[in-house]
Scaffold this motif. Structure first.
Motif, PDB file in Angstrom:
ATOM      1  N   LYS A  83     -54.032  46.590 -37.776  1.00 42.34           N
ATOM      2  CA  LYS A  83     -53.817  47.148 -39.107  1.00 42.34           C
ATOM      3  C   LYS A  83     -52.556  46.557 -39.717  1.00 42.34           C
ATOM      4  CE  LYS A  83     -53.501  51.497 -41.684  1.00 42.34           C
ATOM      5  NZ  LYS A  83     -53.507  52.982 -41.593  1.00 42.34           N
ATOM      6  N   LYS A  84     -52.642  46.144 -40.970  1.00 46.51           N
ATOM      7  CA  LYS A  84     -51.512  45.508 -41.642  1.00 46.51           C
ATOM      8  C   LYS A  84     -51.138  46.270 -42.908  1.00 46.51           C
ATOM      9  CE  LYS A  84     -52.431  40.799 -39.974  1.00 46.51           C
ATOM     10  NZ  LYS A  84     -53.573  41.149 -39.114  1.00 46.51           N
ATOM     11  N   THR A  85     -49.897  46.106 -43.300  1.00 41.53           N
ATOM     12  CA  THR A  85     -49.416  46.643 -44.570  1.00 41.53           C
ATOM     13  C   THR A  85     -49.207  45.467 -45.526  1.00 41.53           C
ATOM     14  OG1 THR A  85     -47.145  46.551 -43.722  1.00 41.53           O
ATOM     15  CG2 THR A  85     -48.326  48.633 -43.486  1.00 41.53           C
ATOM     16  N   ALA A  86     -48.598  45.707 -46.662  1.00 37.58           N
ATOM     17  CA  ALA A  86     -48.472  44.654 -47.676  1.00 37.58           C
ATOM     18  C   ALA A  86     -47.723  43.436 -47.158  1.00 37.58           C
ATOM     19  CB  ALA A  86     -47.766  45.216 -48.907  1.00 37.58           C
ATOM     20  N   LEU A  87     -46.663  43.654 -46.383  1.00 43.87           N
ATOM     21  CA  LEU A  87     -45.828  42.541 -45.947  1.00 43.87           C
ATOM     22  C   LEU A  87     -46.090  42.080 -44.524  1.00 43.87           C
ATOM     23  CD1 LEU A  87     -42.316  43.330 -47.479  1.00 43.87           C
ATOM     24  CD2 LEU A  87     -44.109  41.842 -48.340  1.00 43.87           C
ATOM     25  N   GLY A  88     -46.874  42.830 -43.766  1.00 41.57           N
ATOM     26  CA  GLY A  88     -47.095  42.406 -42.388  1.00 41.57           C
ATOM     27  C   GLY A  88     -47.641  43.501 -41.506  1.00 41.57           C
ATOM     28  N   VAL A  89     -47.131  43.541 -40.282  1.00 41.93           N
ATOM     29  CA  VAL A  89     -47.625  44.467 -39.269  1.00 41.93           C
ATOM     30  C   VAL A  89     -46.675  45.653 -39.152  1.00 41.93           C
ATOM     31  CG1 VAL A  89     -48.123  44.722 -36.813  1.00 41.93           C
ATOM     32  CG2 VAL A  89     -48.732  42.614 -37.990  1.00 41.93           C
ATOM     33  N   PRO A  90     -47.186  46.887 -39.149  1.00 41.27           N
ATOM     34  CA  PRO A  90     -46.312  48.052 -38.970  1.00 41.27           C
ATOM     35  C   PRO A  90     -45.562  47.978 -37.641  1.00 41.27           C
ATOM     36  CG  PRO A  90     -48.502  48.722 -39.703  1.00 41.27           C
ATOM     37  CD  PRO A  90     -48.593  47.269 -39.369  1.00 41.27           C
ATOM     38  N   ASP A  91     -44.495  48.742 -37.547  1.00 42.95           N
ATOM     39  CA  ASP A  91     -43.602  48.618 -36.401  1.00 42.95           C
ATOM     40  C   ASP A  91     -44.240  48.996 -35.067  1.00 42.95           C
ATOM     41  OD1 ASP A  91     -41.775  47.771 -38.192  1.00 42.95           O
ATOM     42  OD2 ASP A  91     -40.428  49.491 -38.036  1.00 42.95           O
ATOM     43  N   LEU A  92     -45.141  49.969 -35.065  1.00 42.35           N
ATOM     44  CA  LEU A  92     -45.722  50.384 -33.789  1.00 42.35           C
ATOM     45  C   LEU A  92     -46.497  49.244 -33.126  1.00 42.35           C
ATOM     46  CD1 LEU A  92     -46.152  52.493 -31.643  1.00 42.35           C
ATOM     47  CD2 LEU A  92     -48.086  53.395 -32.965  1.00 42.35           C
ATOM     48  N   PRO A  93     -47.461  48.604 -33.810  1.00 50.90           N
ATOM     49  CA  PRO A  93     -48.112  47.452 -33.169  1.00 50.90           C
ATOM     50  C   PRO A  93     -47.158  46.286 -32.919  1.00 50.90           C
ATOM     51  CG  PRO A  93     -48.887  47.736 -35.434  1.00 50.90           C
ATOM     52  CD  PRO A  93     -48.110  48.961 -35.089  1.00 50.90           C
ATOM     53  N   LEU A  94     -46.122  46.154 -33.742  1.00 53.01           N
ATOM     54  CA  LEU A  94     -45.128  45.109 -33.497  1.00 53.01           C
ATOM     55  C   LEU A  94     -44.458  45.307 -32.144  1.00 53.01           C
ATOM     56  CD1 LEU A  94     -43.162  42.768 -34.461  1.00 53.01           C
ATOM     57  CD2 LEU A  94     -41.647  44.640 -35.160  1.00 53.01           C
ATOM     58  N   TYR A  95     -43.964  46.526 -31.905  1.00 51.76           N
ATOM     59  CA  TYR A  95     -43.247  46.786 -30.652  1.00 51.76           C
ATOM     60  C   TYR A  95     -44.202  46.798 -29.459  1.00 51.76           C
ATOM     61  CZ  TYR A  95     -39.122  47.818 -33.445  1.00 51.76           C
ATOM     62  OH  TYR A  95     -38.050  47.719 -34.314  1.00 51.76           O
ATOM     63  N   GLN A  96     -45.456  47.143 -29.693  1.00 51.82           N
ATOM     64  CA  GLN A  96     -46.437  47.058 -28.607  1.00 51.82           C
ATOM     65  C   GLN A  96     -46.658  45.604 -28.208  1.00 51.82           C
ATOM     66  OE1 GLN A  96     -49.617  49.208 -30.545  1.00 51.82           O
ATOM     67  NE2 GLN A  96     -49.170  51.111 -29.439  1.00 51.82           N
ATOM     68  N   LYS A  97     -46.718  44.712 -29.192  1.00 49.29           N
ATOM     69  CA  LYS A  97     -46.880  43.287 -28.883  1.00 49.29           C
ATOM     70  C   LYS A  97     -45.600  42.736 -28.243  1.00 49.29           C
ATOM     71  CE  LYS A  97     -48.085  38.768 -30.746  1.00 49.29           C
ATOM     72  NZ  LYS A  97     -48.705  38.434 -29.446  1.00 49.29           N
ATOM     73  N   LEU A  98     -44.445  43.190 -28.719  1.00 52.35           N
ATOM     74  CA  LEU A  98     -43.190  42.756 -28.102  1.00 52.35           C
ATOM     75  C   LEU A  98     -43.174  43.116 -26.626  1.00 52.35           C
ATOM     76  CD1 LEU A  98     -40.317  41.598 -28.285  1.00 52.35           C
ATOM     77  CD2 LEU A  98     -39.534  43.877 -29.000  1.00 52.35           C
ATOM     78  N   LEU A  99     -43.630  44.320 -26.302  1.00 49.85           N
ATOM     79  CA  LEU A  99     -43.693  44.751 -24.906  1.00 49.85           C
ATOM     80  C   LEU A  99     -44.627  43.838 -24.108  1.00 49.85           C
ATOM     81  CD1 LEU A  99     -42.709  47.040 -22.977  1.00 49.85           C
ATOM     82  CD2 LEU A  99     -44.837  48.229 -23.533  1.00 49.85           C
ATOM     83  N   THR A 100     -45.764  43.515 -24.684  1.00 54.38           N
ATOM     84  CA  THR A 100     -46.710  42.613 -24.017  1.00 54.38           C
ATOM     85  C   THR A 100     -46.089  41.232 -23.792  1.00 54.38           C
ATOM     86  OG1 THR A 100     -48.598  43.753 -25.016  1.00 54.38           O
ATOM     87  CG2 THR A 100     -48.983  41.537 -24.185  1.00 54.38           C
ATOM     88  N   ASP A 101     -45.390  40.726 -24.804  1.00 51.34           N
ATOM     89  CA  ASP A 101     -44.753  39.414 -24.680  1.00 51.34           C
ATOM     90  C   ASP A 101     -43.677  39.417 -23.600  1.00 51.34           C
ATOM     91  OD1 ASP A 101     -46.385  38.559 -26.689  1.00 51.34           O
ATOM     92  OD2 ASP A 101     -44.821  38.362 -28.213  1.00 51.34           O
ATOM     93  N   LEU A 102     -42.893  40.480 -23.537  1.00 60.99           N
ATOM     94  CA  LEU A 102     -41.836  40.559 -22.532  1.00 60.99           C
ATOM     95  C   LEU A 102     -42.428  40.660 -21.125  1.00 60.99           C
ATOM     96  CD1 LEU A 102     -39.298  42.964 -24.296  1.00 60.99           C
ATOM     97  CD2 LEU A 102     -39.231  40.468 -24.169  1.00 60.99           C
ATOM     98  N   ASN A 103     -43.542  41.341 -21.013  1.00 60.16           N
ATOM     99  CA  ASN A 103     -44.191  41.465 -19.699  1.00 60.16           C
ATOM    100  C   ASN A 103     -44.676  40.115 -19.175  1.00 60.16           C
ATOM    101  OD1 ASN A 103     -43.818  44.224 -19.405  1.00 60.16           O
ATOM    102  ND2 ASN A 103     -45.767  44.751 -20.372  1.00 60.16           N
ATOM    103  N   SER A 104     -45.018  39.208 -20.081  1.00 58.69           N
ATOM    104  CA  SER A 104     -45.533  37.907 -19.664  1.00 58.69           C
ATOM    105  C   SER A 104     -44.469  36.812 -19.668  1.00 58.69           C
ATOM    106  CB  SER A 104     -46.691  37.485 -20.571  1.00 58.69           C
ATOM    107  OG  SER A 104     -46.256  37.358 -21.916  1.00 58.69           O
ATOM    108  N   ALA A 105     -43.260  37.128 -20.133  1.00 58.28           N
ATOM    109  CA  ALA A 105     -42.202  36.121 -20.238  1.00 58.28           C
ATOM    110  C   ALA A 105     -41.572  35.853 -18.869  1.00 58.28           C
ATOM    111  CB  ALA A 105     -41.130  36.582 -21.227  1.00 58.28           C
TER     112      ALA A 105
END
Length: 539
Positions: A376-398
């Motif tokens: 789900k996106k808003t006018a300028l991008g991705v809301p913070d909840l999915p953003l931080y969920q993806k950040l968590l996923t990225d950190l888990n694989s880094a």
């Protein structure tokens, strides 16, 4: 337009007397007359050509020109009202330069803002045209004089006399120096001075007197001038305590879009805005007197990641040829075998942040375009909840150790987050306060899950705003606290003895990298780093 501006900005001069407010109109008179002269000069040319030639097309051109100027003036006036709510600034070069990224500009206004601008501009324009046509406009008609040499000589003489008068008016009189920016200033309250300054005159003046090269010129021509001045403030040794319990922690920058320090107040109703962040403060190392060095993101990012100072009204990232030579923390961490990443919830094209993070060589760079289909996106991008969920996923694989940046977007206008908490805090800034509460809730979800991950115990989180913003507390732009931002070091990498500590010493975003380097035993000379990038550029 001036009355609308005064009505909308009244919270910034509540202590002003009625007489002081009314003086705004008389103080504005001289600059308004000067602006009118600028408007009249082209019309004088069109009218003179029509009068001398009897070409009716010139009348139509003059009418269209007048209508374009009118709607431009009204549009700028209404735009300035909305801009002032965000920046406490008038329309000028600083704001108009953002049209270089037109898609971002078009997505920033909310629906109500767009409707307010459109309906307001149309209504005032139609009202003005009705008044003008009914009581002001007069059709001069064609001249019945014979068009001979004497007629043309008289027409030319009349044009020269009138154009001379209007030219003198455009200068502001026969004084040695032409009229300047402060001609309408009369009060110690900036909002009243801004109201008295003609909007279109200020916009034109701002563009004509702003050159990014001129702003950089002293630094380009004299990169070593007075370079020893700051050394007088050098300390013989680093007196700041070592607060980390590891020499190679994972580093996660969590850059908070537009967060002012006001939203992190721990008492009263204001404590409801960001309760989870306040809890992090209790368990972290908090700098309660930290200031932003700029007022837009493309100034804040290089300040946070590269200790890069800001020249007013200039973004260091707009120099696309120079951007790869600008300092950035990623250089040092890549040299130390850190995996690096940058995740943004919006579009990295804004302010050429994309150029900065790519040219500095982050191992992984992602923005709104890299999120899974169906997010789900808003006018300028991705809301913070999915953003931080993806950040968590990225950190888990880094790969560890890693240095990562997570940069949110939800607290940027138009504040269209998926949840309305109805806190009832902030007055006209309530939509912004609502987004801060949403961002804070999203941070809580992130840290709740992050604490379960194996890399968490060796991680230092640096939470800091890119710049400040209007808050639930009304602050005039001269109030230094308007530019105060939160800066928090958090995580198990901090020694237990230093958790829950607040530092009240004044600092800014420029100190973050120096502080981090000192904790990790990395030599840091931010002045020489900045000068080196300039000195090595060919002339």
């Amino acid at each position: 337009m001036r009355s609308l501006f005064l009505w909308d900005t009244h919270k910034y001069f509540v202590s002003a007397s009625f007489g002081e407010i009314m003086k705004c109109y008389s103080s504005a008179f001289k600059l308004d007359v000067v602006t009118s002269a600028y408007f009249i000069m082209p019309g004088l040319v069109f009218t003179t050509i029509w009068y001398a030639s009897d070409w009716n097309i010139m009348k139509h051109i003059n009418r269209i020109f007048h209508q374009i100027l009118t709607i431009t003036y009204i549009g700028l006036g209404i735009s300035e009202i909305y801009l002032y709510r965000e920046w406490q600034a008038k329309i000028g070069y600083d704001s108009m330069k953002h049209f270089a990224n037109i898609s971002e500009v078009l997505k920033t206004p909310s629906i109500s803002m767009f409707l307010g601008f459109t309906i307001g501009t149309a209504t005032i324009f139609l009202l003005f045209r009705w008044i003008y046509n009914k009581w002001i406009y007069t059709d001069l008609g064609s001249s019945t004089e014979k068009r001979n040499i004497l007629f043309f000589a008289k027409s030319l003489l009349l044009y020269l006399v009138l154009s001379t008068i209007f030219f003198i008016t455009m200068r502001g009189g026969l004084n040695r120096f032409p009229i300047g920016m402060g001609a309408a200033y009369y009060s110690n309250k900036s909002a009243l001075n801004d109201a008295a300054t003609n909007v279109i005159w200020h916009a034109i003046y701002s563009f004509l007197h702003t050159s990014e090269y001129d702003r950089l010129h002293p630094f380009l021509e004299n990169p070593t001038k007075n370079q020893g001045f700051l050394k007088t403030y050098d300390s013989p040794q680093d007196t700041f305590p070592r607060i980390l319990n590891t020499a190679t922690p994972n580093i996660v920058f969590m850059i908070l879009e537009s967060w002012p320090a006001d939203v992190c107040l721990p008492i009263g109703r204001d404590s409801l805005i960001a309760p989870n962040f306040n809890q992090l403060i209790k368990d972290g190392f908090y700098f309660s007197d930290c200031y932003a060095i700029g007022h837009v993101s493309d100034q804040g990012i290089p300040a946070i990641l590269g200790a890069l100072p800001v020249i007013p009204a200039f973004s260091p990232l707009t120099g696309k040829q120079l951007v790869g030579d600008l300092p950035c923390v990623v250089d040092e961490f890549k040299a130390r075998n850190y995996y690096t990443g940058f995740l943004y919830g919006g579009q990295l094209d804004y302010g050429n942040i994309r150029g900065y993070v790519y040219k500095k060589g982050f191992d992984k760079v992602e923005d709104v375009q890299n999120f899974p289909t169906g997010t789900k996106k808003t006018a300028l991008g991705v809301p913070d909840l999915p953003l931080y969920q993806k950040l968590l996923t990225d950190l888990n694989s880094a790969r560890q150790p890693f240095m990562y940046c997570g940069y949110n977007i939800s607290s940027h206008s138009p504040y269209d987050v998926p949840v309305d908490y109805k806190l009832g805090i902030g007055g006209i800034s309530e939509p912004f306060i609502n987004t801060i509460h949403y961002s804070d809730s999203s941070l809580n979800v992130f840290f709740t899950e992050a604490k379960k991950q194996p890399w968490f115990d060796n991680t230092l989180f640096i939470l800091v705003a890119d710049h400040s913003h209007e808050s639930q507390i009304v602050r005039v732009k001269e109030d230094k606290d308007r530019y105060k931002i939160p800066l928090l070091l958090y995580g198990p990498a901090i020694k237990t003895a230093y958790r829950g500590v607040k530092i009240e010493s004044i600092m800014s975003q420029l100190d973050i990298i120096g502080l981090l380097y000192s904790q990790l035993g990395i030599p840091f000379e931010k002045i020489s780093i900045y000068q080196k990038s300039i000195e090595e550029k060919p002339s």
